[in-house]
Design a protein around this motif. Structure first.
Motif, short mmCIF file in Angstrom:
data_model
loop_
_atom_site.label_atom_id
_atom_site.label_comp_id
_atom_site.label_asym_id
_atom_site.label_seq_id
_atom_site.Cartn_x
_atom_site.Cartn_y
_atom_site.Cartn_z
N LEU A 4 0.84 -1.20 0.00
CA LEU A 4 0.00 0.00 0.00
C LEU A 4 0.88 1.26 0.00
N THR A 23 2.36 1.75 -3.38
CA THR A 23 1.32 2.18 -4.33
C THR A 23 1.08 3.68 -4.16
N ASN A 24 0.97 4.10 -2.89
CA ASN A 24 0.68 5.51 -2.61
C ASN A 24 1.88 6.43 -2.87
N GLU A 53 3.69 8.83 -7.95
CA GLU A 53 2.77 9.66 -8.72
C GLU A 53 3.48 10.12 -9.98
N THR A 61 -1.61 7.59 -10.99
CA THR A 61 -1.11 6.79 -9.85
C THR A 61 -1.12 5.31 -10.21
N ASP A 107 -2.98 3.20 -8.71
CA ASP A 107 -4.32 2.65 -8.45
C ASP A 107 -4.92 2.21 -9.78
N LYS A 130 -8.49 7.45 -0.50
CA LYS A 130 -7.13 7.35 0.05
C LYS A 130 -7.01 6.13 0.99
N ARG A 139 -8.05 -0.01 0.00
CA ARG A 139 -7.09 -0.74 -0.81
C ARG A 139 -7.64 -0.97 -2.21
N ASN A 140 -6.71 -1.24 -3.13
CA ASN A 140 -7.07 -1.48 -4.52
C ASN A 140 -7.93 -2.73 -4.67
#
Length: 675
Positions: free
Chosen positions: A174, A177-178, A181, A216, A218, A414, A417-418
């Protein structure tokens, strides 16, 4: 007063989300564990001789408060988390793991269960009761109850470590992933991207006080970028970032975690006298053994690989002809597949999306459920929810009785989770003559409505919605006595049948007519689009199958053999992928470090079950097609023998009762165009 520790006084006994304070969780877990322990102690200290009722059934209904609290907390930790929630999860997971071990390693409790189990033949139990007794006995024997004390302690330590490691694994994925950008400021870098994707990226940048566009990792951002962005270098950048999650030798690196998890699982299996983790897991699956899984996967591989190689060659030639690409790379696959699909079928998501407005698709799923199973979904506004974007429904049967509460939560946030999943806040069971109805939730990550457009789904997202809704129906229609056998509490390689079979309705003109209307004109989806959706469904099915099989084989490689000598994760993976690999390897990328299904979710030694369930669903849907896709008789058989029965009997028995025969892989191969 801690609201989490008493019976909820809300409508239908739903979770009172708005009354829960974050500081309530930890004390509630501590107290909940104490209460559950007291219930177990009462069973152990009962002076009467152990019986099925006073021991096995009592145990199944124990810990109700803790169960409801756990499902509320962990569901929110996936759908609406925060740093505080994650911190509590880190504290609570080892406590729960230890509590689980306190039960399975409780010698006095096991002695009582064993006493009942040894009289099994004389107890005159029905199939559901027999299954419950087997399951309870195995929950001990498979968790070390027959081990000597020192080995039990070893097992406890392993379980504690594993629960911490898998949490850490997930948090790292996570965080990675975050952390990434892609901030674009030059409009020409957006060439090829659909306008909805561009608008979403602009809103994301705006929400962070920036000019330009943010992309992103996501899925709603990443997938369209890889599929449509003309700029090959930027696709490469995105793809490498996606594939490098938790494989960057930084604080969020998962390489050590993966090696530790695999080795601890193997050690645990050995302690329990199993050859490998896969042998341990598969004993409780339809597939039964690693040998069977390997032969199933390799059999499909033999049939799919020639098709995949042919498709890959076609794609390579197409990319070369179109753009002079000499070597197709991983970041080219989705892009050129989409272009080729366009050329062959003249059908893209952008053409289809206007016909798939989220609200209409959801109502379409509701209508299909009504036609098949007589269910009605009514949105209600007096049930508490954990986020304003969640919608709540009462589900009733043809006679107006409450079947279930249904929560739908569809947009990325935010703290979410995906991916997409179904879960429950309360499971179904029958106690003292009262049928406690379940509270079921579907959580997805679809594109949000924008200032100018409603939420429009890609066709892939339409099938995702139907898939999760199928899991939802499995939960909603549950009708068993014991909570641990209810709903989706079935063998893992059977659990995807109810979800995957629902996807089939998305390809049927008769079903699409119910919900595929243009969001502006109301026009129903043109029949030639429907034809093309059906034809294109098996487009590059060889490549898709090869990909799924490669994941299943990687999972079995980690878990179906002794992993103690693996030191280099990347080298090990490369070796495992040798037989399924078509694209050149990307040295910066690894699969396992973000393979959450098997290192954080419950899919270890179970990833094959996606394909296994596809065989079941293709075979089952063939039965619907023979009789009519809304045929009442077939639907009732499916509901009575599969959806409502949970894990009360062996799935092959339930399946044969519905279908009249064992499933045949031919239906899948035929549907996939691989025959």
């Amino acid at each position: 007063m801690n609201v989490l520790l008493s019976k909820f006084t809300t409508k239908h006994n739903t979770v009172p989300f708005s009354q829960i304070k974050i500081e309530d969780y930890l004390p509630a877990f501590q107290e909940g564990i104490t209460l559950a322990k007291a219930e177990i102690d009462a069973i152990v200290n009962n002076p009467e001789a152990p019986t099925f009722e006073n021991t096995v059934v009592a145990m199944d209904f124990s810990g109700d408060i803790l169960d409801r609290l756990s499902s509320a907390f962990f569901n929110l930790n996936s759908a609406e988390t925060s740093d505080e929630m994650q911190k509590i999860a880190q504290e609570v997971s080892p406590l729960l793991s230890e509590f689980g071990n306190d039960i399975t390693l409780n010698a006095a409790l096991f002695a009582k269960i064993k006493t009942v189990y040894d009289q099994k033949e004389t107890l005159n139990l029905n199939p559901e009761q027999t299954t419950l007794l087997d399951k309870k006995y195995k929950s001990f024997s498979r968790n070390g109850a027959n081990l000597p004390e020192d080995k039990k302690d070893q097992l406890r330590e392993i379980d504690k470590d594993l629960s911490k490691l898998s949490l850490q694994f997930g948090e790292n994925v996570l965080a990675e992933t975050n952390a990434f950008e892609l901030h674009l400021t030059d409009e020409k870098d957006l060439a090829g991207l659909p306008e909805g994707t561009i608008e979403a990226a602009r809103l994301l940048a705006k929400s962070q006080g920036k000019e330009g566009w943010f992309f992103t990792l996501d899925h709603p951002s990443y997938v369209p970028f890889l599929t449509y962005a003309d700029n090959r270098e930027l696709r490469k950048k995105m793809a490498i970032a996606f594939g490098a999650k938790a494989f960057q030798n930084n604080e969020f690196d998962n390489q050590e975690n993966v090696l530790k998890i695999a080795k601890l699982r193997f050690e645990r299996a050995n302690l329990l006298a199993y050859k490998t983790h896969a042998h341990f897991v598969l004993e409780e699956r339809m597939a039964e053994s690693p040998e069977k899984v390997f032969s199933f996967l390799n059999d499909l591989l033999a049939k799919a690989k020639p098709a995949a190689q042919k498709e890959f060659a076609e794609l390579t030639a197409f990319a070369k002809e179109l753009d002079g690409i000499e070597q197709l790379e991983k970041w080219d696959g989705a892009y050129y597949s989409e272009k080729l699909k366009q050329q062959l079928f003249n059908l893209d998501d952008e053409k289809l999306k206007p016909y798939f407005q989220l609200e209409k698709v959801l109502n379409g799923a509701f209508t299909v459920a009504k036609k098949l199973y007589g269910l009605t979904f009514t949105e209600v506004f007096d049930i508490d929810k954990y986020h304003e974007e969640v919608t709540t429904y009462e589900v009733t049967d043809a006679d107006g009785n409450l079947v279930s509460i249904f929560y739908a939560d569809f947009f990325p946030r935010k703290g979410k989770r995906n991916g997409a999943w179904m879960t429950s806040f309360k499971s179904q069971s029958i106690k003292d003559g009262v049928n406690e109805r379940p509270h079921i939730s579907n959580v997805c990550n679809f594109t949000k409505p924008t200032e100018t457009k409603p939420s429009l789904l890609t066709f892939n997202e339409v099938t995702t919605l139907f898939h999760e809704f199928g899991h939802g129906l499995h939960g909603m229609l549950a009708n068993t006595v014991y909570p641990s056998l209810s709903g989706t509490s079935v063998f893992w390689d059977f659990v995807e049948l109810p979800s995957q079979i629902m996807e089939n309705w998305c390809y049927e003109p008769e079903a699409l007519a119910l919900f595929a209307n243009h969001y502006e004109t109301g026009e129903i989806i043109p029949i030639e689009y429907v034809q093309k959706i059906k034809e294109s469904a098996s487009f590059q099915e060889g490549l898709a199958t090869l990909r799924q099989l490669s994941f299943g084989l990687l999972d079995m490689a980690w878990h179906g053999q002794d992993p103690t000598n693996i030191t280099d994760l990347k080298a090990f993976e490369t070796e495992q992928f040798a037989n399924t690999q078509l694209y050149p390897d990307v040295k910066e990328n690894a699969m396992s470090t973000a393979f959450s299904h098997i290192f954080q979710g419950g899919y270890s030694s179970g990833y094959y079950s996606y394909k296994w369930a596809e065989v079941l669903d293709a075979d089952a849907f063939e039965y619907f097609q023979e009789k009519g896709i809304f045929n009442h008789e077939v639907a009732t058989k499916f509901k009575d023998n599969v959806l409502s029965k949970g894990g009360t009997e062996h799935p092959m028995i339930l399946y044969k009762r519905f279908r009249g025969q064992e499933p045949k892989p031919e239906a899948l191969l035929k549907r996939a165009g691989l025959l």
